[in-house]
Design a protein around this motif. Structure first.
Motif, short mmCIF file in Angstrom:
data_model
loop_
_atom_site.label_atom_id
_atom_site.label_comp_id
_atom_site.label_asym_id
_atom_site.label_seq_id
_atom_site.Cartn_x
_atom_site.Cartn_y
_atom_site.Cartn_z
N ARG A 50 0.84 -1.20 0.00
CA ARG A 50 0.00 0.00 0.00
C ARG A 50 0.87 1.26 0.00
O ARG A 50 0.56 2.25 -0.64
CB ARG A 50 -0.94 0.01 1.19
N PHE A 51 1.99 1.21 0.72
CA PHE A 51 2.92 2.34 0.75
C PHE A 51 3.50 2.59 -0.64
O PHE A 51 3.51 3.73 -1.12
CB PHE A 51 4.05 2.06 1.75
N PHE A 52 3.96 1.54 -1.31
CA PHE A 52 4.50 1.69 -2.65
C PHE A 52 3.45 2.22 -3.62
O PHE A 52 3.73 3.07 -4.47
CB PHE A 52 5.07 0.37 -3.17
N GLN A 53 2.24 1.74 -3.47
CA GLN A 53 1.15 2.19 -4.33
C GLN A 53 0.84 3.68 -4.07
O GLN A 53 0.62 4.44 -5.01
CB GLN A 53 -0.10 1.35 -4.06
N ALA A 54 0.85 4.09 -2.82
CA ALA A 54 0.58 5.50 -2.47
C ALA A 54 1.63 6.43 -3.06
O ALA A 54 1.31 7.55 -3.46
CB ALA A 54 0.52 5.66 -0.96
N LEU A 55 2.87 5.96 -3.13
CA LEU A 55 3.95 6.78 -3.69
C LEU A 55 4.12 6.56 -5.19
O LEU A 55 5.03 7.11 -5.79
CB LEU A 55 5.27 6.47 -2.98
N GLU A 56 3.26 5.73 -5.76
CA GLU A 56 3.32 5.39 -7.17
C GLU A 56 4.66 4.80 -7.57
O GLU A 56 5.22 5.10 -8.61
CB GLU A 56 2.96 6.61 -8.03
N ILE A 57 5.18 3.95 -6.68
CA ILE A 57 6.42 3.23 -6.94
C ILE A 57 6.03 1.87 -7.53
O ILE A 57 5.30 1.11 -6.89
CB ILE A 57 7.24 3.04 -5.65
N PRO A 58 6.51 1.55 -8.72
CA PRO A 58 6.14 0.27 -9.35
C PRO A 58 6.90 -0.90 -8.71
O PRO A 58 7.80 -1.48 -9.28
CB PRO A 58 6.54 0.46 -10.81
N LYS A 59 6.52 -1.22 -7.50
CA LYS A 59 7.19 -2.29 -6.77
C LYS A 59 6.14 -3.04 -5.96
O LYS A 59 5.20 -2.45 -5.44
CB LYS A 59 8.23 -1.68 -5.83
#
Length: 99
Positions: free
Chosen positions: A22-31
């Motif tokens: 969810r953190f990666f998604q919130a920062l729009e990090i493709p991970k």
């Protein structure tokens, strides 16, 4: 060079991987983190300001997840970041490292 550390702990299976996804998604990090048995996670940062995103996310999400956040700004000294002190920790980081 000093490394700054963020550590996450949880006793609930899948909790840290769900939290980080969810953190990666919130920062729009493709991970995507796909390790359901993860009960501890650690990441090193060269710049302490980079910890602010995680602290702010943790403050917003700590009611939804059973995850504890600890950060290290000084060698062998960890700070338990709770919802109640997250704003103070962020202010402290910006005051101490104003770059």
């Amino acid at each position: 060079m000093m490394k700054y550390i963020a550590k996450l702990y949880s006793s609930k299976p899948n909790e840290i991987s769900n939290y980080l996804n969810r953190f990666f998604q919130a920062l729009e990090i493709p991970k995507t983190l796909e390790k359901p048995d993860l009960f501890e996670w650690e990441s090193d940062y060269n710049n302490p300001i980079d910890l602010v995103d995680l602290i702010n996310f943790h403050q917003d999400q700590c009611d939804d997840f059973q995850v504890e956040l600890w950060i290290c700004l000084d060698k062998n000294l960890f700070i338990h970041v709770t919802k109640e002190i997250a704003d103070q920790v962020v202010r402290y980081i910006y005051e101490r490292f104003p770059y």
